[in-house]
Design an enzyme around this catalytic site. Structure first.
Site, PDB file in Angstrom:
ATOM      1  N   GLU A 225      14.360-109.704  10.166  1.00 25.95           N
ATOM      2  CA  GLU A 225      13.870-108.400  10.305  1.00 25.95           C
ATOM      3  C   GLU A 225      12.917-108.100   8.999  1.00 25.95           C
ATOM      4  O   GLU A 225      12.992-108.912   8.036  1.00 25.95           O
ATOM      5  CB  GLU A 225      15.125-107.203  10.209  1.00 25.95           C
ATOM      6  CG  GLU A 225      15.684-107.473  11.724  1.00 25.95           C
ATOM      7  CD  GLU A 225      16.900-106.532  11.943  1.00 25.95           C
ATOM      8  OE1 GLU A 225      17.676-106.209  10.802  1.00 25.95           O
ATOM      9  OE2 GLU A 225      16.778-105.909  12.797  1.00 25.95           O
TER      10      GLU A 225
ATOM     11  N   ASN B  89      28.449 -99.363  11.051  1.00 30.70           N
ATOM     12  CA  ASN B  89      28.697 -99.229   9.511  1.00 30.70           C
ATOM     13  C   ASN B  89      27.775 -98.372   8.545  1.00 30.70           C
ATOM     14  O   ASN B  89      27.961 -98.015   7.704  1.00 30.70           O
ATOM     15  CB  ASN B  89      29.193-100.660   9.092  1.00 30.70           C
ATOM     16  CG  ASN B  89      27.801-101.616   9.095  1.00 30.70           C
ATOM     17  OD1 ASN B  89      27.088-101.571  10.139  1.00 30.70           O
ATOM     18  ND2 ASN B  89      27.464-102.196   8.126  1.00 30.70           N
TER      19      ASN B  89
ATOM     20  N   GLU C  28      21.282-110.200  14.224  1.00 28.69           N
ATOM     21  CA  GLU C  28      21.737-110.138  12.955  1.00 28.69           C
ATOM     22  C   GLU C  28      23.144-109.749  13.043  1.00 28.69           C
ATOM     23  O   GLU C  28      23.679-108.896  13.595  1.00 28.69           O
ATOM     24  CB  GLU C  28      20.911-108.513  12.236  1.00 28.69           C
ATOM     25  CG  GLU C  28      19.700-108.705  12.089  1.00 28.69           C
ATOM     26  CD  GLU C  28      18.969-109.707  11.173  1.00 28.69           C
ATOM     27  OE1 GLU C  28      19.537-110.166  10.151  1.00 28.69           O
ATOM     28  OE2 GLU C  28      17.972-110.193  11.373  1.00 28.69           O
TER      29      GLU C  28
ATOM     30  N   CYS D  49      27.457-105.588   5.747  1.00 27.23           N
ATOM     31  CA  CYS D  49      27.146-107.203   6.290  1.00 27.23           C
ATOM     32  C   CYS D  49      27.278-107.954   4.950  1.00 27.23           C
ATOM     33  O   CYS D  49      27.517-109.010   5.103  1.00 27.23           O
ATOM     34  CB  CYS D  49      26.419-107.332   7.570  1.00 27.23           C
ATOM     35  SG  CYS D  49      24.907-106.591   6.991  1.00 27.23           S
TER      36      CYS D  49
END
Ligand code: NDP
Length: 480
Positions: free
Chosen positions: A461, A150, A248, A282
């Site tokens: 992260e 994405n 993630e 996301c």
């Protein structure tokens, strides 16, 4: 048509199998290049190269590692136009978005960690006059980085940068749906003088290349961004091997709009949060909850702005909504719109595929879609669609909206719009997600922890969190 190459041991190589996968431009539906169909043999070569490079890369003075990474960042900046065009063609996002958002962010990712590593310190814990503990942080070794389609170069570099800065060598796999900018990135690494083997990029399918990286017994940490189902499969394989894991995963993010919000700004920001990058981020808000007293007013303004978003050729400057990244994903998103109708939803705007005239007539376009009339527990409101589809629903109280917002298996991000400071803090504290934005969306500071709770992931992260993930910690206790 161009063959994309793997980047192994500093060289651009064909896959061992000599096989390639069609790489399709989603705006035209046409094959425009070929992606290596690599397998575990290419991963083995990449591992060998990384292992050979590790001693000298990990022992290189931090300032020198930093200098090479800064050169990579500089070359990304110099080639922004080329990279942005490649990303737009490969992924379907509007060119202006790639040029102003994604590629500069990829540059920032490398620049940020190239400089952060020079300030990365460890702790000491003195025990009075008896002893001194100090913490050593050393690179892990060979790590695997796997990223989705994405935000291709953005998410790829977000992992690779801290891994390399911390002194690890990397075997990385971008998504086979969008391999082009990772390929251009490998050329940049060569031009920047990155020593051979430090970064190895193996292109190909998840179940072949991704799973071979995860299953490789000597690749001891995996940083993965992608779907929750894939994350679960990676954890199933990696956990018994005691690999370090950063996952993630997916999201189904709520946007909570209180009656005391700044109305005009909220409508505008909500449209952006819903449909940027065709909703394929996301962090996009896909469940919009609006306080009942402003529900009709908000709905009217929101739908009117959504209906005016121009869908079209990603390369045109006025395009706001580009193509869906692949035919498979296009079909999936459309199937969810059908599901929403079956579940009793009313389509307020959009609701179907969109035909762009001209060279994009065979492309994968979907109208930005707004649905109302669904309960918060139906599948449309519980499962990740990851496209230009949102639902909108009224609420009556803070307690009710918190219950609805927290009702999914996901917990990645949440957006809250209110001018009441106390309420903003109160709601932020009670939302079960890793990230909360108040009166904004996707405002990012790379030093902050990034990640989700529940089935949106494990670990964080960003900033020191990423450098800690990519290092092993050792306590040394010295008796005085
Ligand atoms: P996938 O999980 O399908 O794929 C992600 C990556 O994993 C791809 O490179 C894929 O390869 C690879 N892969 C697939 N199967 C395996 C396997 N068995 N072992 C190892 N690797 C594998 O996700 P998508 O690419 O469809 O990306 C969309 C998803 O990513 C959404 O759920 C979205 O929410 C999530 N995402 C999460 C973010 C976050 O920060 N939390 C950010 C961005 C996206 P291949 O492409 O060949 O299948």
């Amino acid at each position: 048509m161009e063959n994309i190459h793997n980047y192994i041991n500093g060289a651009l190589l064909a896959p061992v199998s000599s096989l390639y996968i069609d790489n399709i431009n989603p705006a035209t539906g046409e094959v425009y290049s070929f992606c290596p169909d690599s397998d575990e043999r290419d991963v083995a070569l990449a591992y060998e190269a990384a292992a050979a490079a590790f001693p000298s890369w990990s022992e290189m003075p931090v300032s020198e590692r930093s200098k090479i990474m800064l050169k990579i960042a500089q070359l990304i900046e110099e080639r922004t136009s080329e990279l942005a065009l490649a990303e737009s063609i490969d992924q379907g996002k509007p060119l202006w978005l790639a040029k102003n958002g994604e590629i500069p962010r990829a540059q920032s990712n490398i620049h940020f960690f190239a400089t952060a590593i020079e300030h990365f310190a460890s702790e000491a814990h003195p025990m009075g006059n008896h002893a001194l503990n100090y913490t050593l942080r050393t690179p892990i070794g060979i790590v695997g980085c796997i990223s989705p389609w994405n935000l291709p170069l953005y998410l790829f570099t977000w992992k690779i940068a801290p891994a390399l800065a911390a002194g690890n060598c990397v075997v990385a796999k971008p998504s086979e749906v969008t391999p082009m900018t990772a390929y251009l990135f490998s050329q940049i690494c060569i031009d920047a003088g990155l020593p051979k083997g430090v970064l190895n990029i193996v292109h190909g399918l998840g179940p072949k290349v991704g799973s071979a990286i995860v299953a490789h017994e000597k690749i001891t940490a995996i940083s993965f961004t992608g779907g929750t189902k894939t994350g679960a499969e990676i954890a199933r394989v990696a956990a018994p091997m005691f690999k370090k894991l950063s996952l993630e995963l997916g999201g189904k993010n709520p946007s909570i709009i209180f009656a005391d919000c700044d109305f005009e700004k909220t409508v505008k920001e909500s449209v952006r949060a819903s449909f940027t990058n065709q909703g394929e981020i996301c962090l996009c808000g896909s469940r919009i909850y609006v306080e009942r007293s402003i529900y009709e007013k908000f709905k009217t303004a929101f739908v009117s702005q959504v209906a005016s978003l121009k869908i079209g050729d990603p390369l045109h400057a006025d395009t706001k909504v580009g193509a869906i990244a692949s035919k498979v994903h296009f079909d999936k998103v459309l199937s969810y719109i059908e599901l929403a109708k079956e579940e009793g939803g009313t389509i307020l705007s959009g609701g179907k595929a969109f035909k762009v005239e001209g060279i994009c007539s065979q492309g994968f376009f979907i109208e930005p879609t707004v649905i109302e009339g669904l309960g918060h527990l139906c599948r449309t409101n519980q499962e990740e669609i990851f496209g230009p589809v949102v639902s909108i629903q009224p609420f009556d109280s803070e307690a009710e909206v918190l219950e609805m917002a927290n009702s999914t298996q996901y917990g990645l991000a949440c957006t809250v719009f209110t001018e009441n400071l106390s309420k903003a803090h109160r709601v932020a504290a009670q939302i079960k997600s890793g990230i909360v934005w108040i009166n904004c969306w996707l405002l990012r500071d790379l030093r902050t922890p990034f990640g989700g709770v529940k089935q949106s992931g494990v670990g964080r992260e960003g900033g020191w969190e990423a450098l800690r993930f990519f290092t092993e910690t050792k306590n040394v206790c010295v008796k005085i």
